[in-house]
Design a protein around this motif. Structure first.
Motif: not given
Length: 562
Positions: A113, A117, A183
């Motif tokens: 994540a 992100a 994210f």
């Protein structure tokens, strides 16, 4: 009006880190620590004890207890995950290993994540580097991939991540779900369905993992960042209000869920009860090297503080830092801010001077190489007696420990050390211009030392940090282990006696009369007031090798048949 970006990056500097190398590197960091060890004190074995109670059906799923004691952290989902894993695993799989599997997946989730992100934040127009007059600047997608690789390296390099991210505790669940929400908020301008699912799952999971206040703050702050950000496209500017409304609706739903399950708790101590100096020291070493780089990013990008790639990770980091300074669970609160700090840190790389990058490399090289040498020297001393001093120190600190050799652990440690030497040689090559090059040695050094600790030092760490030796001493002193009354034991000690000793534990002075009583040594003076100690005879004092405060006393009932 958008302010000019301070990033100056050429296309030659945004080469991707080879995917196979990155995956193997992450595997070498994730796997050690989840295998080959017993549950460690205190939070690790305590959380496992609640999972074991749920899996065995001895506790209510909506109100987990361990021998009548509620958990210290008002979480539900982490205990559910461990209990479900124990129930679903085959009988030949140890329960403690089965409970770690979902938490290993949560660590994988946190790393993945964070990468995505950073990738989506780096693709935003205001995060792009300065266009060159005659071309040659980094292309948006290539730039975003290289920055995302650097963000992942910055996260792994954080010193505070290693131990806490390998424990089966609510803190790791909070890390995974907060990274998932991060994210989702970062990807909203480029996706719709998957980011919304990530935000809902992340904020709800965060609330169910014992951090509803953090979930609400992160959700509300993400909505505010979305509104303040001003995309160049008219379509995106109009849609940002819809995204903000969805974020606020999700946040309100999470707040309602936490209230329904009675998860709200006031954990902020009075101002006079807080010692700020340890928290500040923790903030410095726990976030190294991402923390200083993140501060540099905030300064260099100060004219774009409302830009999405700065404002969003800055808000997530500030919430974690605020929780660290205002609550007692400092390190576990700060853990949630590491993905955001790593994101901020990587945006410092396009603005770093060569001298600063060289300073980071030299410091990292000396620090982690020195740590690796110490680990190897102590291991050699334990197995050969040369030099004698390290082995003598270990014998003093972990009385009774007997070294054991593992060929697999030795090969893994040797391979990691060789890889570190190759990495140092690669970094010394002047032809390497990748933007993430300054974070290769910090991340590689952190992974190396963690690997060495979890291979070469694992036997002694397991002996020192688990309750296995104490439980073995208790059960060996009993002629018929079985029903045992307990008094003055910590949650971790209770969980260890239940799991390692397979003992039927009962609170002291309960209606059932057990032939044995196990008591914490520090509670011996209070036992005379709470119990009728005339019924009991001291049978053994079981000492914990590394901490006298964890010594336990074993009593036998005077009249076994009475």
């Amino acid at each position: 009006m958008n302010q000019p970006t301070p990033a100056i990056v050429a296309q030659s500097a945004v080469r991707r880190l080879p995917r196979l190398a990155l995956l193997l590197f992450c595997a070498a960091y994730i796997v050690p620590g989840f295998i080959g060890r017993d549950p460690w004190k205190n939070a690790d074995v305590t959380a496992f004890g609640y999972m074991l109670e749920l899996a065995a059906g001895r506790s209510d799923w909506l109100s987990p207890t361990l021998l009548g004691q509620p958990p210290e952290f008002d979480a539900l989902l982490p205990y559910w995950l461990g209990a479900w894993a124990i129930r679903l695993s085959p009988s030949w799989v140890p329960a403690d290993f089965a409970a770690r599997l979902p938490f290993a997946a949560l660590l994988v989730l946190a790393l993945a994540a964070t990468w995505y992100a950073v990738y989506f934040l780096a693709r935003t127009p205001r995060a792009q580097p300065v266009p060159f007059a005659f071309g040659g600047e980094a292309q948006p997608r290539d730039y975003a991939r290289a920055i995302a690789d650097g963000g992942l390296l910055a996260l792994i390099a954080c010193l505070g991540l290693a131990q806490l991210s390998h424990e089966t505790t609510p803190a790791l669940a909070q890390l995974g779900f907060s990274a998932l929400a991060f994210f989702g908020a970062a990807a909203l301008p480029y996706r719709t369905a998957s980011p919304l699912v990530a935000i809902v799952a992340g904020l709800a999971g965060l609330a169910l993992s014992g951090a509803p206040s953090t979930a609400v703050l992160l959700g509300a702050g993400s909505a505010l960042v979305t509104v303040l950000d001003s995309p160049e496209e008219d379509r995106l500017r109009r849609r940002r209000w819809l995204w903000a409304a969805l974020l606020l609706a999700t946040t309100a739903g999470v707040a309602w869920l936490a209230g329904t399950l009675d998860l709200w708790r006031w954990r902020i101590p009075a101002p006079g009860d807080r010692d700020w100096h340890p928290a500040v020291r923790l903030l410095v070493w726990f976030t190294w090297p991402a923390g200083p780089l993140a501060a540099w990013t905030v300064w260099r990008w100060r004219r774009q503080l409302t830009a999405r790639h700065v404002a969003l990770p800055l808000w997530f980091a500030l919430v974690a830092i605020g929780s660290t300074l205002l609550t007692h669970a400092s390190d576990r609160s700060l853990l949630l801010g590491l993905p955001a700090l790593a994101t901020l840190a990587v945006f410092a790389l396009p603005t770093l001077r060569r001298s600063v990058a060289s300073l980071i490399d030299w410091f990292t090289l000396l620090f982690f190489t020195g740590c690796a040498i110490v680990i190897w020297v102590v291991w050699i001393s334990l197995h050969t007696g040369v030099p004698a001093k390290p082995a003598a120190n270990v014998a003093k600190l972990a009385s009774g420990f007997e070294p054991s050799f593992s060929l697999l652990a030795f090969i893994a440690a040797l391979a990691g050390t060789v890889a570190w030497g190759w990495l140092v040689r690669w970094r010394a090559g002047r032809h390497r211009a990748a933007i993430w090059k300054s974070l290769v040695l910090p991340a590689g050094g952190a992974a190396l030392c963690w690997l060495l600790l979890m291979t070469l030092w694992l036997p002694v760490l397991d002996y020192a940090r688990s309750y296995t030796a104490v439980v073995r001493g208790v059960t060996q002193a009993m002629d018929e282990p079985g029903c045992v009354e307990v008094f003055g034991l910590t949650r971790g000690q209770l969980a260890a006696l239940r799991y390692h000793g397979k003992l039927d534990l009962r609170p002291a002075a309960a209606p059932a009369r057990c032939p044995w009583l196990v008591m914490g040594s520090e509670y011996q003076p209070a036992a005379g007031l709470a119990l009728d100690m005339k019924q009991w005879r001291l049978a053994a004092t079981v000492r914990r090798p590394t901490d006298a405060k964890d010594n336990v006393l074993l009593y036998e009932r005077q009249s076994r048949g009475g």
